[in-house]
Design an enzyme around this catalytic site. Sequence first.
Site, PDB file in Angstrom:
ATOM      1  N   ARG A   5     -17.762 -19.645  38.873  1.00  0.00           N
ATOM      2  CA  ARG A   5     -17.681 -18.158  38.560  1.00  0.00           C
ATOM      3  C   ARG A   5     -17.123 -17.677  40.291  1.00  0.00           C
ATOM      4  O   ARG A   5     -16.486 -16.678  40.255  1.00  0.00           O
ATOM      5  CB  ARG A   5     -18.846 -17.728  37.844  1.00  0.00           C
ATOM      6  CG  ARG A   5     -20.194 -17.562  38.736  1.00  0.00           C
ATOM      7  CD  ARG A   5     -21.140 -16.760  37.934  1.00  0.00           C
ATOM      8  NE  ARG A   5     -22.373 -17.114  38.697  1.00  0.00           N
ATOM      9  CZ  ARG A   5     -23.432 -16.223  38.709  1.00  0.00           C
ATOM     10  NH1 ARG A   5     -23.351 -14.758  38.429  1.00  0.00           N
ATOM     11  NH2 ARG A   5     -24.552 -16.576  39.367  1.00  0.00           N
TER      12      ARG A   5
ATOM     13  N   SER B 210     -22.014 -10.249  37.928  1.00  0.00           N
ATOM     14  CA  SER B 210     -22.283 -11.790  37.443  1.00  0.00           C
ATOM     15  C   SER B 210     -21.261 -12.451  37.168  1.00  0.00           C
ATOM     16  O   SER B 210     -20.827 -13.770  37.259  1.00  0.00           O
ATOM     17  CB  SER B 210     -23.209 -11.552  36.223  1.00  0.00           C
ATOM     18  OG  SER B 210     -24.235 -11.071  36.378  1.00  0.00           O
TER      19      SER B 210
ATOM     20  N   ILE C 281     -10.827   8.668   0.552  1.00  0.00           N
ATOM     21  CA  ILE C 281     -10.690   7.542  -0.440  1.00  0.00           C
ATOM     22  C   ILE C 281     -10.942   6.235   0.407  1.00  0.00           C
ATOM     23  O   ILE C 281      -9.913   6.119   1.635  1.00  0.00           O
ATOM     24  CB  ILE C 281      -9.420   7.629  -0.885  1.00  0.00           C
ATOM     25  CG1 ILE C 281      -9.377   8.742  -1.992  1.00  0.00           C
ATOM     26  CG2 ILE C 281      -9.203   6.126  -1.928  1.00  0.00           C
ATOM     27  CD1 ILE C 281     -10.454   8.606  -3.103  1.00  0.00           C
TER      28      ILE C 281
ATOM     29  N   HIS D   8       0.824  -1.180  -0.059  1.00  0.00           N
ATOM     30  CA  HIS D   8       0.015  -0.185   0.050  1.00  0.00           C
ATOM     31  C   HIS D   8       0.882   1.214  -0.017  1.00  0.00           C
ATOM     32  O   HIS D   8       1.335   1.711   0.880  1.00  0.00           O
ATOM     33  CB  HIS D   8      -0.909   0.055   1.116  1.00  0.00           C
ATOM     34  CG  HIS D   8      -1.647  -1.247   1.265  1.00  0.00           C
ATOM     35  ND1 HIS D   8      -1.299  -2.549   1.858  1.00  0.00           N
ATOM     36  CD2 HIS D   8      -3.092  -1.580   0.992  1.00  0.00           C
ATOM     37  CE1 HIS D   8      -2.223  -3.354   1.569  1.00  0.00           C
ATOM     38  NE2 HIS D   8      -3.264  -2.700   1.317  1.00  0.00           N
TER      39      HIS D   8
ATOM     40  N   LEU E 184      -8.458  -3.516  10.738  1.00  0.00           N
ATOM     41  CA  LEU E 184      -8.939  -1.961  11.134  1.00  0.00           C
ATOM     42  C   LEU E 184      -9.620  -1.858  12.528  1.00  0.00           C
ATOM     43  O   LEU E 184     -10.452  -2.573  12.746  1.00  0.00           O
ATOM     44  CB  LEU E 184      -9.701  -1.261  10.228  1.00  0.00           C
ATOM     45  CG  LEU E 184      -8.637  -1.201   8.796  1.00  0.00           C
ATOM     46  CD1 LEU E 184      -9.416  -0.994   7.639  1.00  0.00           C
ATOM     47  CD2 LEU E 184      -7.610  -0.209   8.962  1.00  0.00           C
TER      48      LEU E 184
ATOM     49  N   HIS F 104     -21.198 -18.070  32.773  1.00  0.00           N
ATOM     50  CA  HIS F 104     -22.499 -18.592  32.340  1.00  0.00           C
ATOM     51  C   HIS F 104     -21.981 -19.473  31.128  1.00  0.00           C
ATOM     52  O   HIS F 104     -22.387 -18.979  29.844  1.00  0.00           O
ATOM     53  CB  HIS F 104     -23.106 -17.205  31.805  1.00  0.00           C
ATOM     54  CG  HIS F 104     -23.708 -16.570  32.999  1.00  0.00           C
ATOM     55  ND1 HIS F 104     -22.727 -16.031  33.964  1.00  0.00           N
ATOM     56  CD2 HIS F 104     -24.761 -16.165  33.625  1.00  0.00           C
ATOM     57  CE1 HIS F 104     -23.315 -15.274  34.864  1.00  0.00           C
ATOM     58  NE2 HIS F 104     -24.792 -15.553  34.923  1.00  0.00           N
TER      59      HIS F 104
ATOM     60  N   GLU G 183     -17.668  -4.951  24.520  1.00  0.00           N
ATOM     61  CA  GLU G 183     -16.975  -6.135  24.970  1.00  0.00           C
ATOM     62  C   GLU G 183     -15.737  -6.130  23.929  1.00  0.00           C
ATOM     63  O   GLU G 183     -14.882  -6.324  24.069  1.00  0.00           O
ATOM     64  CB  GLU G 183     -17.677  -7.360  24.572  1.00  0.00           C
ATOM     65  CG  GLU G 183     -18.689  -7.903  25.614  1.00  0.00           C
ATOM     66  CD  GLU G 183     -20.044  -7.065  25.294  1.00  0.00           C
ATOM     67  OE1 GLU G 183     -20.164  -6.307  24.269  1.00  0.00           O
ATOM     68  OE2 GLU G 183     -21.117  -7.254  26.066  1.00  0.00           O
TER      69      GLU G 183
ATOM     70  N   HIS H 278     -27.995 -16.353  24.682  1.00  0.00           N
ATOM     71  CA  HIS H 278     -27.205 -16.272  25.931  1.00  0.00           C
ATOM     72  C   HIS H 278     -26.479 -17.369  26.161  1.00  0.00           C
ATOM     73  O   HIS H 278     -25.612 -17.545  27.182  1.00  0.00           O
ATOM     74  CB  HIS H 278     -27.684 -15.599  27.231  1.00  0.00           C
ATOM     75  CG  HIS H 278     -28.075 -14.088  27.016  1.00  0.00           C
ATOM     76  ND1 HIS H 278     -28.831 -13.685  26.054  1.00  0.00           N
ATOM     77  CD2 HIS H 278     -27.723 -13.179  27.893  1.00  0.00           C
ATOM     78  CE1 HIS H 278     -28.954 -12.211  26.167  1.00  0.00           C
ATOM     79  NE2 HIS H 278     -28.276 -11.894  27.249  1.00  0.00           N
TER      80      HIS H 278
ATOM     81  N   HIS I 283      -4.293   3.116  -3.287  1.00  0.00           N
ATOM     82  CA  HIS I 283      -4.165   2.355  -2.132  1.00  0.00           C
ATOM     83  C   HIS I 283      -3.586   0.949  -2.002  1.00  0.00           C
ATOM     84  O   HIS I 283      -2.638   1.173  -1.105  1.00  0.00           O
ATOM     85  CB  HIS I 283      -5.783   2.138  -1.822  1.00  0.00           C
ATOM     86  CG  HIS I 283      -6.044   1.604  -0.455  1.00  0.00           C
ATOM     87  ND1 HIS I 283      -6.046   1.934   0.506  1.00  0.00           N
ATOM     88  CD2 HIS I 283      -6.584  -0.006  -0.520  1.00  0.00           C
ATOM     89  CE1 HIS I 283      -6.319   0.908   1.597  1.00  0.00           C
ATOM     90  NE2 HIS I 283      -6.361  -0.144   1.020  1.00  0.00           N
TER      91      HIS I 283
ATOM     92  N   HIS J 284      -1.909  -1.618   7.199  1.00  0.00           N
ATOM     93  CA  HIS J 284      -1.628  -1.653   5.779  1.00  0.00           C
ATOM     94  C   HIS J 284      -0.695  -0.728   5.256  1.00  0.00           C
ATOM     95  O   HIS J 284       0.096  -0.782   4.234  1.00  0.00           O
ATOM     96  CB  HIS J 284      -2.919  -1.546   4.734  1.00  0.00           C
ATOM     97  CG  HIS J 284      -3.669  -0.412   4.863  1.00  0.00           C
ATOM     98  ND1 HIS J 284      -4.589  -0.294   5.773  1.00  0.00           N
ATOM     99  CD2 HIS J 284      -3.608   0.701   4.126  1.00  0.00           C
ATOM    100  CE1 HIS J 284      -4.976   0.825   5.745  1.00  0.00           C
ATOM    101  NE2 HIS J 284      -4.682   1.713   4.611  1.00  0.00           N
TER     102      HIS J 284
ATOM    103  N   ASP K  59      -9.629   6.393   8.074  1.00  0.00           N
ATOM    104  CA  ASP K  59     -11.118   6.337   8.012  1.00  0.00           C
ATOM    105  C   ASP K  59     -11.755   4.905   8.337  1.00  0.00           C
ATOM    106  O   ASP K  59     -12.610   4.875   8.974  1.00  0.00           O
ATOM    107  CB  ASP K  59     -11.727   6.890   6.802  1.00  0.00           C
ATOM    108  CG  ASP K  59     -11.108   6.552   5.646  1.00  0.00           C
ATOM    109  OD1 ASP K  59     -11.276   5.337   5.166  1.00  0.00           O
ATOM    110  OD2 ASP K  59     -10.407   7.410   4.925  1.00  0.00           O
ATOM    111  N   GLY K  60     -11.020   4.045   7.963  1.00  0.00           N
ATOM    112  CA  GLY K  60     -11.204   2.592   8.325  1.00  0.00           C
ATOM    113  C   GLY K  60     -11.541   2.303   9.633  1.00  0.00           C
ATOM    114  O   GLY K  60     -12.279   1.698  10.225  1.00  0.00           O
TER     115      GLY K  60
END
Lengths: 658, 658
Positions: free
Chosen positions: A354, A381, A190, A32, A122, A457, A407, A469, A262, A72, A158-159
Site C-alpha cells: 500500500r 490507510s 406502484i 416493461h 436499481l 489490508h 463504498e 476486516h 409493470h 427496465h 422509487d426503486g
Amino acid sequence: MSKEFALPVVRNSVDTIRLLAADAVEKANSGHPGTPMEAAPIAYLLYMKHLRHNPTNPDWAGRDRFILSCGHASALIYSMLHLTGYDLSLDDIKNFRQFGSKTAGHPEFRHTPGVETTTGPLGQGVAVAVGMAMGGQYLAQNVDDELFDYRTWVICSDGDLMEGVSAEAASLAGHLRLGNLNYLYLDNKITIEGDTALAFSEDVGARYLAYGWHVERVEGENMAEIDAAMERAKNDPRPSLIVARTHIGQGAPNKQDTHDAHGAPLGAEELALTKQAYNRSPEESFVVPAEVAEHMRSCLARGAELEKAWQQQLAAKQATPVVADWLAVANGDLPAGWDAALPEFAAGDNKATRQASGAAINGLAPNMPLLIGGSADLGPSNNTEIKGERSWLPGQSGRNIHYGIREHAMGSIMNGLAHTPGVIPFAGTFFVFADYMRPAMRMAALMGIAPIYVLTHDSIGLGEDGPTHQPVEHLASLRAMPNMTVIRPADANETVEAWKAAITNRQGPTALVLTRQGLPTVDREKFSGADGLQRGGYVLAAEEGDLRLILIATGSEVQHALAARETLQAEGVGTRVVSLPSWELFEAQEQAYRDEVLPPACAARVAMEAGTSFGWERYAGSVIGMSSFGASAPAGELMKHFGFTAENFVARAKELLG
Amino acid sequence: MSKEFALPVVRNSVDTIRLLAADAVEKANSGHPGTPMEAAPIAYLLYMKHLRHNPTNPDWAGRDRFILSCGHASALIYSMLHLTGYDLSLDDIKNFRQFGSKTAGHPEFRHTPGVETTTGPLGQGVAVAVGMAMGGQYLAQNVDDELFDYRTWVICSDGDLMEGVSAEAASLAGHLRLGNLNYLYLDNKITIEGDTALAFSEDVGARYLAYGWHVERVEGENMAEIDAAMERAKNDPRPSLIVARTHIGQGAPNKQDTHDAHGAPLGAEELALTKQAYNRSPEESFVVPAEVAEHMRSCLARGAELEKAWQQQLAAKQATPVVADWLAVANGDLPAGWDAALPEFAAGDNKATRQASGAAINGLAPNMPLLIGGSADLGPSNNTEIKGERSWLPGQSGRNIHYGIREHAMGSIMNGLAHTPGVIPFAGTFFVFADYMRPAMRMAALMGIAPIYVLTHDSIGLGEDGPTHQPVEHLASLRAMPNMTVIRPADANETVEAWKAAITNRQGPTALVLTRQGLPTVDREKFSGADGLQRGGYVLAAEEGDLRLILIATGSEVQHALAARETLQAEGVGTRVVSLPSWELFEAQEQAYRDEVLPPACAARVAMEAGTSFGWERYAGSVIGMSSFGASAPAGELMKHFGFTAENFVARAKELLG
C-alpha cells in the site's frame, strides 16, 4: 406558457412515445410497458427542450448527459432515440430484446448510440449520475468552464431511491452542491409487490431536502408545470429532485395504476383499448405519424447548432495549454510521459505494497492531470492521497475525493467519472469492503470502463481488527468476475508495475490488492525483473539443476516461496518460484508463454496464498490456503497459525515429492 | 433529575469505563480509544438504567438487546461487560485483541458473552437492530406481548449512518413504526480523514424525521438530558434516534476532537495526561476503584430480579399452546412434524425450481409458525409468498415481509431475525442481486447463523432482461465464502430436498439458487432418488457397462447431462451422470463416499454449469461454462449460443475420449 404544450402535435408526440414502447414490449412478449407510458411527457420535455444533445453525434463531449436509471423502462429511451433521430431504426424497436439487436432488455453502454451508461440494477443510474455531474464539474473548474457547463439529467423510479447506494450518492451530491445534476423522479406509487405503501412511506422530498437538495413537486401529466420545474432546477445551485406524481401504464383503461402494467406486456386486448383511448387505431402497431416524425426530428437541427457553437468555442480555445492537454487524452489516450516519474525501489526495504502504491500514485499524478483519487474515508490507510493537491470540497473540484463511509456510492461514482472524457478515477477502501461496492464493480466490468480500485489490508495480515476486516474469499470472488483484472503484487516494484498495468488497461476495471504489512523488496539483481508482472505470472527465481518443483505464490506469500526455495535448493531439489500476481493477465498470454512458466511436465506444484484456496486447482495440485474466516490477533501470529510460512511451504513440498 | 447523575460514584464509573478502554488499546498497541471515551456516559446510562439485562444470563430471551454498531469501539463494550458483571475478567481486558482472547478487535457473536451480534463493517449493526426489533415485535404479536416486550438499543456512529444499508433499514423501520428500536448516535464530527464536514453535511435528524422516526438532540456529556431523551424514546411509538453531540477522545487534553484519537492508542504521554485530567494517577493502569466495582455490579441484582419476574411470567404461560410451541423451538430445535407436508412432484412436469420452492415453502409454513418470509419487492417472481398469511405492515407483524427494493437491508434484517429465538427467516431476490446484500450474507456466515436466501433467475436462462440481470460469477463467488452453503437443485424434487437441507442446517446460511425457466422433473423411478441431494452430489444415472465417462452438472444443466448420456450409451460409452447441487454438502462427506461418486480412476469427466467455469477444475478436466457476461435475448437462444445443450455435452465428451 402552457399553450406551447397544448399543440396537437405535442400531445400526439407524447402518445407516440408511449405507444411505440407498449408495442415493442407487446411484440417481444417481454418487458416493461408501464413506466415508458407514464414517463412520456417528461421524456418529451427533456429531449425536445432541456437536454442539450446532438442525435447525430452522441459522443459530443459538450452534450448534456441523460441516464434512465430505471433501466427496465428501456423501451422509453429506445422510443426517444428513434424519434429524435439517433441511429436507431423502427426495425430496431421491432426487434426489442432479441439477440444482437440494438434494443436490449436494459439499456447497454457502447451497445446502443445515445445510451450513456448501462442501467437496470436499481440505484446504479442515479449514483453514476452523481459521478458524471462531478466529472463535468471537474472539467469545468480545471479545464474550461464554458466548454464543460453540461448538465446530467436522470429519470428514476422509487426503486432507485429505495436502494442504499442512491442514498449514499445523494448525500454526497447535496454536500458537494452539484448544481449540474437533476433527477426526474417518477413517483407512481406502484412496485412489483403492489402499492409502494406496502414498504415505502417515507417523505422522499423531505429526505432530499435534508441532504441539501432543491426539491420540486409536480403532476406527471402537467407539462407546463414540469417544464417550469425543470427550468428552476437548471437555475438552482443545488442538485435538484423533481418529484413527479405519475401513473404507471398511463392511459391503459384497466391496468393504469396497477402493477400489472409493470413487468409484462399489456396484452392484445388491453393494448387495443389503450390505443382507442388515445384515439389511435387499435389495429395498427409501431405507428409514427408524419407530423410527429417531423416535429421530433427538429432535435437534429437544434443538436447540430448546439454542437456547432460548442465546436467553435473549442476551436478558439484549443491552443490553451489546459484545453490542449485535455484534447490529447479526451479519446482515451494517455498523456505523453505519463510513466516518467514512477518510482523504483531498492532491494531489502520492508515496505507495505500500500505504501509503494502511494508512491506510484504520486509518481503518476504530476504527469496525469486527469487522474482523480479518493477513498471511502480511509485515505491515510489506503495511501491514496495525491500530495499537494486539493481536497474535493463543496464548490471546489480537487483531485482528492472524500467519498465518506460510502463504498457503494464510491464505486458507482467512479463509474460516472470513468464516463467523463479524459478522466481516470481511482479510489481506495479496505479489500474486505470491496463487497460493499461489488454491484458497481460489476457494472464497470460489464461496460468495459476502467476505474482503478486500491484495495488495501488484503488478508489476515492486517492482524488485530479480526475476521470482520480480514478478506478471505475476496480474491476468488473478484477473479470469478468477467473482465475484472485482479493484481496482487509481491513487493514494492511489482506494485509499480501493477499501477502501470492498471493505467494501460482502459478496457475494464482493475483491482489492486495490497498489503497493510511491510514486505521485503525483492532483490531484482538476483531474481527476475518486476516487469514480469505485465504478463500476469513469471519465473521469479529459476531452478538450479533439473526442475523438480514449482512454488507458486502471490503478494505477501512470495517471500515465503523464495525462502523455501533456498532451503530446498540447499537440499538439492531444483525449485522454481513463480510469482503469479494476476491470473487474468497471465491467462491473456499465449499458451507457449504459460507453458514456459508452468511447464505441463512438472506436476509437482505447491501454491500459497493467504486467502481461500478456491480456484487454485487450476494451477497447483497442492494449495496452502484458507477454508475458514480469520481471527483477531497480531498479524505474525495469524500467519503462523494459518500456515503461511516458508517452513510450511517446505513441508508441503516434501510431502508432495514423497 | 440531574442530581442522580451528580453523585461522585457516577462520574467515577463513567471515567473508569473510559480509562479501562484507553488502557486496553494502549496495552494492545492497537485499537480505537476515542469512541469508548466519548460514549462512556451513554453506555453507563444504558447498562445501569435503561437496558433490561441480566449479566449472569446473557441468553435470557426476554432481555433488551444492545448492539454496538460502531464495532471498532469494542473496548467500550468490553469495559461495560466487565464492570457490570458479565463473564469477562479484567485479565480478558488486558488481553485485548490477542489470539483466542474474549476481547477480539471487533465484538464477535458467540465468542464473547453479552455480544448480541458481530459488528465492525459499518452500517451492519444498525440494520441488524431493525431485524432484532422486528423479531421482538413478531414474538410480541404472535406469541405473547408481555414476554416479548423487549427493546433493541444501538450505539452508532456517523459511519454507520453514512452507509446505504442503514438508510434502507431506517426507511423500513420508520415505515413499520418499530417503537421498540432506539439508536444512540455519537455525533462526534470526526472521521478518519478529518472533520465529517469533509464529506457529510446533511441534516441527519431531518432525514430520520423524513423516515418517520422520533428524533432527539442532546449533549453527550449531559447525562440528565440523555436520560430524559432515552425515557421519551421508550415511550414514543416510532423508532427513535437520539443525536448526541459527543467529543471523540473526551478528556484527552491534546487529542480530543481530533482523528488522532480514532484508530490508534493515545500514546503513553497523552494517556498519562488524560488520567491526570480525570484526577487519576498517571502511573496506574486498568484501575477499577472499589466503589465503582460495587456500584456497577448492582446490575447483577437488578438483572436477576428482572429475569426472575420474567421467568415467573413464562412459567404461568408456558402451557398456552402458542407459548409452548415457542418454547419447543426457542433453542433452535425444529418443531415436530416440520417436514410432514412437503410436496413430492411427479416425473415429467415442466416446473421451474422457483415454483417448486414456492410449493416447498407452503408445505413447511403450516408446521413451522416461526418461519418468516419475504422478498425485496420480487415476491411474485421469487415465489416466496406464504399463502394465506398476512403481510407485515405497520403495526401488524405478518409472515410476509415486504422489504422493498432494499436487498442489503434485507440481508442484515434477516440476520437480526435469525438472532431471534425460534425464528427462521427466509427471503428472496434475483440471484444477481445477491451482490447487493453480500456484506450481510458474509456476516451471517461469519456468525454461524442461518437465514435462507431464495435466489431465483439463476443464469442466462432468465432471458431477455440481459446481462445486468444474468448471474454469471455468482455461484463461484458464493462458493468461495466460508460457511456459506450453496444449493442449485436440478428439478422440483431436488428443490424440496434443498429446502430440507436449508432448514436442518442451523449453523450457517444457505443460498438456494433457482431457475426462472421450467425444467423437466426427473423420473425418479428410472434414476436415483432426489434425497441424494442431502450429500451434495450423487450418482443420478449410473453407467451401463464399464464406466468410461462422467458427466457432472448442476441445476438446469442436469437435463442435458441425462440426454447426452442417452446418446453416448447408445453408442456404447458407459456414461455416468452426477448431479452436484451443493459443493459444500458434498465436501462434507467422507472421502469414501466422494470417491464412490467420482471414482479417482475415471479422469474422463465433463462438467456443465450455466455460469463461470471458475473453480470447476476441482471436479472435472473439461468444463462447459462461461467466461463472459450474458446477453439480452430469449432464454433458449442464449442457452444454445453459450453451449448449454446436450449436443455440446456429447461433443465435448467425444473430444475428451478421443
